[in-house]
Motif scaffolding. Structure first.
Motif, mmCIF file in Angstrom:
data_model
loop_
_atom_site.group_PDB
_atom_site.id
_atom_site.type_symbol
_atom_site.label_atom_id
_atom_site.label_comp_id
_atom_site.label_asym_id
_atom_site.label_seq_id
_atom_site.Cartn_x
_atom_site.Cartn_y
_atom_site.Cartn_z
ATOM 1 N N VAL A 101 67.507 -2.673 12.614
ATOM 2 C CA VAL A 101 66.280 -2.123 13.439
ATOM 3 C C VAL A 101 64.916 -2.760 13.090
ATOM 4 C CG1 VAL A 101 65.143 -0.075 14.334
ATOM 5 C CG2 VAL A 101 67.680 -0.112 13.876
ATOM 6 N N ASP A 102 64.281 -3.328 13.766
ATOM 7 C CA ASP A 102 63.029 -3.803 13.386
ATOM 8 C C ASP A 102 61.723 -3.001 13.688
ATOM 9 O OD1 ASP A 102 62.171 -3.930 16.184
ATOM 10 O OD2 ASP A 102 62.339 -6.088 16.401
ATOM 11 N N PHE A 103 60.497 -3.322 13.124
ATOM 12 C CA PHE A 103 59.555 -2.201 13.103
ATOM 13 C C PHE A 103 59.152 -1.873 14.501
ATOM 14 C CE2 PHE A 103 55.024 -1.501 12.914
ATOM 15 C CZ PHE A 103 54.933 -0.253 12.348
ATOM 16 N N PRO A 104 59.080 -2.664 15.555
ATOM 17 C CA PRO A 104 58.667 -1.987 16.902
ATOM 18 C C PRO A 104 59.758 -1.025 17.298
ATOM 19 C CG PRO A 104 58.187 -4.277 16.968
ATOM 20 C CD PRO A 104 58.783 -4.031 15.577
ATOM 21 N N GLY A 105 60.973 -1.614 17.083
ATOM 22 C CA GLY A 105 62.241 -0.984 17.430
ATOM 23 C C GLY A 105 62.121 0.414 16.688
ATOM 24 N N LEU A 106 61.821 0.717 15.428
ATOM 25 C CA LEU A 106 61.922 1.874 14.796
ATOM 26 C C LEU A 106 60.959 2.920 15.396
ATOM 27 C CD1 LEU A 106 62.426 3.637 12.010
ATOM 28 C CD2 LEU A 106 60.633 2.448 11.163
ATOM 29 N N VAL A 107 59.631 2.515 15.607
ATOM 30 C CA VAL A 107 58.755 3.306 16.186
ATOM 31 C C VAL A 107 59.106 3.734 17.693
ATOM 32 C CG1 VAL A 107 56.341 3.384 16.839
ATOM 33 C CG2 VAL A 107 56.834 2.043 15.041
ATOM 34 N N GLU B 244 47.676 2.264 11.155
ATOM 35 C CA GLU B 244 47.059 2.032 12.061
ATOM 36 C C GLU B 244 48.183 1.119 13.284
ATOM 37 O OE1 GLU B 244 43.460 0.326 11.587
ATOM 38 O OE2 GLU B 244 42.599 2.363 11.368
ATOM 39 N N GLU B 245 48.833 0.186 12.440
ATOM 40 C CA GLU B 245 49.717 -0.447 13.542
ATOM 41 C C GLU B 245 50.657 0.366 14.053
ATOM 42 O OE1 GLU B 245 49.995 -3.769 10.500
ATOM 43 O OE2 GLU B 245 51.061 -4.569 11.956
ATOM 44 N N PHE B 246 51.286 1.357 13.164
ATOM 45 C CA PHE B 246 52.356 2.414 13.644
ATOM 46 C C PHE B 246 51.888 3.163 14.656
ATOM 47 C CE2 PHE B 246 56.282 4.329 12.486
ATOM 48 C CZ PHE B 246 56.272 5.561 13.104
ATOM 49 N N LEU B 247 50.359 3.664 14.772
ATOM 50 C CA LEU B 247 49.970 4.294 15.627
ATOM 51 C C LEU B 247 49.865 3.619 16.993
ATOM 52 C CD1 LEU B 247 47.095 5.905 13.585
ATOM 53 C CD2 LEU B 247 48.837 7.620 14.875
ATOM 54 N N ASP B 248 49.304 2.379 16.891
ATOM 55 C CA ASP B 248 49.224 1.447 18.173
ATOM 56 C C ASP B 248 50.862 1.551 18.924
ATOM 57 O OD1 ASP B 248 46.886 0.410 18.031
ATOM 58 O OD2 ASP B 248 47.422 -1.299 16.710
ATOM 59 N N ILE B 249 51.782 1.229 18.339
ATOM 60 C CA ILE B 249 53.069 1.153 18.940
ATOM 61 C C ILE B 249 53.574 2.462 19.456
ATOM 62 C CG2 ILE B 249 55.473 0.272 19.041
ATOM 63 C CD1 ILE B 249 54.813 -1.544 16.622
ATOM 64 N N ALA B 250 53.261 3.493 18.791
ATOM 65 C CA ALA B 250 53.772 4.803 19.084
ATOM 66 C C ALA B 250 52.862 5.132 20.432
ATOM 67 C CB ALA B 250 53.648 5.923 18.052
ATOM 68 N N PHE B 251 51.671 5.041 20.475
ATOM 69 C CA PHE B 251 50.841 5.725 21.692
ATOM 70 C C PHE B 251 51.240 4.846 22.838
ATOM 71 C CE2 PHE B 251 48.596 8.457 18.555
ATOM 72 C CZ PHE B 251 48.286 9.571 19.389
ATOM 73 N N ARG B 252 51.211 3.349 22.614
ATOM 74 C CA ARG B 252 51.580 2.709 23.954
ATOM 75 C C ARG B 252 53.024 3.021 24.416
ATOM 76 N NH1 ARG B 252 48.024 -1.801 24.070
ATOM 77 N NH2 ARG B 252 46.881 -2.127 22.177
ATOM 78 N N GLU B 253 53.722 3.572 23.434
ATOM 79 C CA GLU B 253 55.071 3.960 24.201
ATOM 80 C C GLU B 253 55.137 4.991 25.042
ATOM 81 O OE1 GLU B 253 57.733 2.229 23.695
ATOM 82 O OE2 GLU B 253 59.522 3.525 23.991
ATOM 83 N N VAL B 254 54.167 5.926 25.036
ATOM 84 C CA VAL B 254 53.644 7.001 25.931
ATOM 85 C C VAL B 254 52.462 6.493 27.024
ATOM 86 C CG1 VAL B 254 54.805 8.848 24.598
ATOM 87 C CG2 VAL B 254 52.276 8.391 24.517
ATOM 88 N N GLY B 255 52.198 5.156 26.730
ATOM 89 C CA GLY B 255 50.949 4.941 27.817
ATOM 90 C C GLY B 255 49.710 5.228 27.513
ATOM 91 N N ILE B 256 49.514 5.376 26.255
ATOM 92 C CA ILE B 256 48.103 5.550 25.776
ATOM 93 C C ILE B 256 47.637 4.234 24.992
ATOM 94 C CG2 ILE B 256 46.630 6.750 24.275
ATOM 95 C CD1 ILE B 256 48.367 9.189 24.876
ATOM 96 N N ASN B 257 46.895 3.436 25.425
ATOM 97 C CA ASN B 257 46.435 2.075 24.690
ATOM 98 C C ASN B 257 45.276 2.352 23.570
ATOM 99 O OD1 ASN B 257 48.213 0.743 26.290
ATOM 100 N ND2 ASN B 257 46.486 0.490 27.826
ATOM 101 N N ASP B 258 44.629 3.401 23.673
ATOM 102 C CA ASP B 258 43.721 3.716 22.456
ATOM 103 C C ASP B 258 44.063 5.042 21.958
ATOM 104 O OD1 ASP B 258 41.592 3.941 20.878
ATOM 105 O OD2 ASP B 258 40.129 3.973 22.321
ATOM 106 N N TRP B 259 44.569 4.915 20.578
ATOM 107 C CA TRP B 259 44.721 6.152 20.078
ATOM 108 C C TRP B 259 43.611 6.931 19.309
ATOM 109 C CZ3 TRP B 259 43.423 5.567 15.165
ATOM 110 C CH2 TRP B 259 43.517 4.404 14.670
#
Ligand code: NAP
Ligand code: F7E
Length: 328
Positions: free
Chosen positions: A308-314, A257-272
């Motif tokens: 590379v840290d976790f947010p950097g990786l995603v 779920e944390e991976f999904l949070d960062i990945a979707f926010r990266e394209v401007g989607i706040n709720d995956w």
């Protein structure tokens, strides 16, 4: 004289990162490729023209002996395996043959061809060997002395590979060791693994080519690092005076779920949530809940560090997959 390295699993994620690293370090590189007409051959030949491909298969001992005779390597990195945990439940026997018995085939091929006992052998062991020992997990995470309790045919096969490597080191004085690596990901990750499945899906959703991503369980925690950092650790292990096993990990665990949070926010989607569906087809007969590694020994003795840290990786993976969609 250039050092010579032989890599099994050259068509896989780590094989690609390792080939790039060893090339920069000036190695002559040989890669084992299997199959009569491997669809990845052309891609490997284009991307890594400096790698000499040798046809062989981990389940065919004689082909491995011929490979060793042909290239006489100084260092061997055994990365080849059935590596997908979910798939290993569907085909446990071929997993045992390749991921497990393939290791002793490699070690025997070395013993038969390396009369000076000079070859240095790296075995790709895994955090999946710890599997279900959460009740026993040290606070800082699993280390080289933690007990094993694999939870999949893959984990069981890898445990055989791990112990047979240790056994050849102790029995024959071979320079053979295992890197016990926690999950490592990146732009070369296969699409069948959860991280890349998510970043590929996010990019396609952003590009309007896909509506949702179908996943299994979202609560398991993994210690996810960047594959480019981990191949550096593999190489460092083989440069030490004495062979010894090492854990490589980040020391941080995150849920899917944390991976999904960062990945979707990266394209401007706040709720995956509207874009993710759960499908039992992607759940496993036995799950590994929580994997956290303690890389203290590698940091102290090898001077290894993850960059590379976790947010950097995603973000790196999402940006890579977005670019692939834009380029199409
Ligand atoms: P990967 O992308 O799945 O690559 C696996 C490689 O094994 C492919 O090149 C595949 O070749 C090759 N292979 C499969 N069967 C073979 C056979 N019979 N003979 C020769 N080669 C064969 O795996 P990866 O992520 O790069 O991982 C590398 C190694 O590290 C694996 O052993 C994996 O189990 C282990 N590991 C990975 C992680 C991780 O997070 N990535 C963590 C711990 C340990 P084809 O293209 O021909 O199928
Ligand atoms: O699963 C869950 C799944 O397949 C991670 C391999 O490189 O790392 C890798 O094994 C988690 C699991 O990696 C989906 O159930 C949910 O809890 O990406 P994965 P893995 O099983 O951790 C270890 C260290 C290795 O050694 C292995 O070779 O994600 N999950 N939904 C899913 N997993 C997949 N693949 N697909 C899903 O749809």
């Amino acid at each position: 004289m250039k050092k010579k390295a032989l890599i099994t699993g050259i068509t896989g994620q780590d094989g690609g990162h390792l080939a790039q690293l060893l090339h920069k370090k000036g190695y002559k590189i040989y890669g084992i490729i299997r199959g009569q007409s491997n669809p990845k051959r052309e891609q490997i030949e284009n991307e890594f023209p400096y790698v000499e491909l040798i046809e062989a298969d981990l389940i065919d001992q004689s082909s491995l002996v011929r490979a060793f005779q042909a290239c006489k390597p100084d260092e061997v990195y055994n990365l080849g395996a059935i590596s997908h945990v979910g798939y290993s439940f569907k085909d446990p026997q071929i997993t045992a043959e390749i991921t497990g018995k393939g290791v002793v085939n490699m070690l025997e091929a070395i013993r038969l061809t390396d009369s000076d006992n000079k070859v240095r052998f790296y075995q790709a062991s895994t955090s999946e060997m710890f599997g279900g020992t959460d009740y026993n997990r040290p606070k800082k995470g699993y280390n080289e002395d933690s007990p094993f309790h694999p939870r999949s045919p893959y984990g069981v096969a890898k445990l055989y590979g791990h112990w047979i490597t240790k056994n050849y080191r102790e029995s024959y004085g071979m320079y053979a060791l295992s890197g016990i690596l926690f999950n490592h990901e990146g732009e070369r990750r296969g699409i069948e693994f959860v991280t890349r499945k998510i970043t590929d899906g996010v990019a396609k959703i952003k590009a309007g080519k896909q509506k949702f991503i179908e996943l299994g369980d979202l609560w398991p925690k993994r210690d996810w690092g960047y594959a480019g950092d981990y191949v550096e650790g593999m190489w460092l292990m083989l440069q030490q005076d004495k062979p010894k096993d090492y854990v490589l990990a980040t020391g941080e665990a995150h849920t899917i779920e944390e991976f999904l949070d960062i990945a979707f926010r990266e394209v401007g989607i706040n709720d995956w949530r509207p874009y993710v569906k759960q499908n039992p087809a992607f759940m496993r007969p036995a799950e590994v809940d929580y994997l956290l590694g303690d890389p203290s020994r590698a940091e102290k003795e090898l001077g290894w560090e993850r960059k590379v840290d976790f947010p950097g990786l995603v973000k790196l993976m999402v940006q890579h997959d977005l670019k692939l969609q834009l380029d199409k």
